[in-house]
Enzyme design. Structure first.
Site, PDB file in Angstrom:
ATOM      1  N   VAL A 187       0.809  -1.219   0.000  1.00 44.50           N
ATOM      2  CA  VAL A 187       0.000   0.000   0.000  1.00 44.50           C
ATOM      3  C   VAL A 187       0.844   1.271   0.000  1.00 44.50           C
ATOM      4  O   VAL A 187       0.294   2.370  -0.056  1.00 44.50           O
ATOM      5  CB  VAL A 187      -0.979   0.045   1.196  1.00 44.50           C
ATOM      6  CG1 VAL A 187      -1.971  -1.098   1.127  1.00 44.50           C
ATOM      7  CG2 VAL A 187      -0.238   0.066   2.523  1.00 44.50           C
ATOM      8  N   LYS A 188       2.162   1.143   0.060  1.00 36.62           N
ATOM      9  CA  LYS A 188       3.019   2.325   0.066  1.00 36.62           C
ATOM     10  C   LYS A 188       3.186   2.892  -1.346  1.00 36.62           C
ATOM     11  O   LYS A 188       2.585   2.413  -2.303  1.00 36.62           O
ATOM     12  CB  LYS A 188       4.372   1.980   0.697  1.00 36.62           C
ATOM     13  CG  LYS A 188       4.292   1.510   2.151  1.00 36.62           C
ATOM     14  CD  LYS A 188       3.651   2.541   3.047  1.00 36.62           C
ATOM     15  CE  LYS A 188       3.891   2.286   4.538  1.00 36.62           C
ATOM     16  NZ  LYS A 188       3.390   1.004   5.028  1.00 36.62           N
ATOM     17  N   ILE A 189       4.042   3.889  -1.476  1.00 35.48           N
ATOM     18  CA  ILE A 189       4.150   4.637  -2.740  1.00 35.48           C
ATOM     19  C   ILE A 189       4.646   3.739  -3.883  1.00 35.48           C
ATOM     20  O   ILE A 189       4.109   3.753  -4.982  1.00 35.48           O
ATOM     21  CB  ILE A 189       5.084   5.852  -2.572  1.00 35.48           C
ATOM     22  CG1 ILE A 189       4.671   6.702  -1.362  1.00 35.48           C
ATOM     23  CG2 ILE A 189       5.101   6.680  -3.851  1.00 35.48           C
ATOM     24  CD1 ILE A 189       3.277   7.282  -1.443  1.00 35.48           C
TER      25      ILE A 189
END
Length: 391
Positions: A187-189
């Site tokens: 879910v991070k960049i």
């Protein structure tokens, strides 16, 4: 269900992983060094050390900083558990600094007051972990000045902030922090499925970090306690860990890095749309620093409960029931049962506790369409209006 966050993968990412699976290297191979070099260059840092996840990155960053039994680590209560747990892994004591009511980051003024008192009491921290919450850095210039004044190591937990900038420099440049940690959770960049990295400009820290991620071993004769037995020889010279990243993960990360600018541009576009779409609703939108350009990992609102006529939980559950996969970042760490056993209690960090009683993370990821975002806001508006009608 529209999730609050998700990975954005394409055929190039799949091809990069398949290429590694068809190569001679699956674990510690050339893709890792390429990924480290590429991200270091993007962030204008001298060194990057890839590991299996950001929790491992925080752990070895603390160890490289010399944190150990009898020492203290301070961080924000508004973070994931790992930002505090990394201090406990090292045998240190952990304490917290309350959050800024505007940015919801660690409050630099509160930190300054707490440091002045700790200096008088002889309880200064060895490490401060400054979390770039939602993708926006803390007031890193002020924190860096305090680090020089009080002699602590400043680690920026930038798990949310790959691609962000502060005071004209990329987060991770080492301009203000001794070490910066990134996360590559889905879910991070950008993602490597699981993974993390520590960036630093100090060669001694980078060398130590590389040794700690791989069992504390070295093949460098200069570090050995006796002459090498031959080209096969290595020595364990300290207690380290198996925190290594694989070539499969690194190849995915390198492919994702090619798309970083597009991901950030889309997240900033969505954040600005949220700002406009939410303007007339009884919610508090994220506060921004003039010096910080957020990566917008999260878009968090705070409910103005006195105007709504509904409880925090009721709004959250109604959004979930409407197919909006909202989340809450974060439960204040000091209120977790484990930390209560260490002596923390309700009322210790009131701003973080107020924030927790009002916060909701709305969907935010590059694949979120304008139409989906409109639907999120429409459902939120409907739910909030239902409360005001019955107030």
């Amino acid at each position: 269900m529209i999730p609050y966050g998700r990975q954005s993968l394409d055929q190039a990412d799949i091809d990069a992983v398949v290429a590694v699976l068809q190569s001679d290297w699956l674990t510690q191979g050339p893709a890792i060094e390429r990924f480290e070099s590429a991200l270091a260059a993007r962030c204008q840092a001298s060194h990057a050390v890839a590991v299996c996840n950001a929790t491992a990155a925080l752990h070895i960053a603390c160890l490289a900083a010399g944190l150990g039994p009898g020492d203290r680590l301070w961080t924000t209560p508004n973070t994931f558990l790992a930002s505090a747990n990394c201090g406990l892994y090292c045998g240190a004591q952990v304490d917290f600094v309350d959050i800024d009511p505007l940015t919801w980051n660690l409050d630099a003024s509160a930190l300054a007051r707490k440091l002045a008192l700790a200096e008088q009491e002889g309880t200064l921290p060895r490490v401060v972990v400054a979390v770039a919450f939602s993708g926006q850095s803390c007031e890193m210039q002020a924190l860096s000045q305090l680090a020089r004044e009080y002699g602590f190591v400043l680690i920026e937990d930038a798990s949310h902030a790959v691609g962000a900038s502060y005071a004209g420099s990329p987060v991770g440049s080492g301009r203000f922090a001794d070490m910066t940690v990134f996360s590559f959770h889905p879910v991070k960049i950008i993602t490597t499925a699981e993974g993390g990295m520590v960036l630093t400009n100090r060669a001694d820290l980078a060398e130590h970090l590389r040794r700690l991620r791989s069992h504390g071993m070295t093949r460098d004769p200069a570090q050995m306690s006796e002459p090498s037995h031959g080209p096969w020889y290595y020595q364990q010279i300290e207690l380290g860990f198996n925190y290594r990243m694989t070539d499969i993960q690194a190849a995915l990360g390198l492919s994702q890095l090619d798309k970083l600018e597009g991901f950030i541009a889309r997240r900033r576009y969505l954040a600005e749309r949220y700002r406009q779409l939410l303007a007339d609703l009884p919610v508090t939108r994220p506060g921004l620093q003039a010096q910080a350009e957020s990566a917008w990992h999260l878009y968090v609102i705070r409910l103005q409960l006195e105007r709504i006529g509904l409880t925090h939980r009721r709004v959250f559950e109604a959004l979930r029931a409407a197919g909006i996969g909202v989340n809450l970042h974060y439960i204040p760490v000091h209120l977790q049962p484990y930390y209560r056993e260490l002596g923390f209690a309700e009322g210790d960090f009131p701003e973080a506790e107020r924030y927790y009683s009002e916060a909701i993370s709305l969907p935010m990821y590059p694949g979120l369409s304008d139409e989906q975002q409109d639907h999120v806001v429409d459902q939120l508006r409907r739910i909030l209006n239902s409360g005001s009608e019955h107030a």
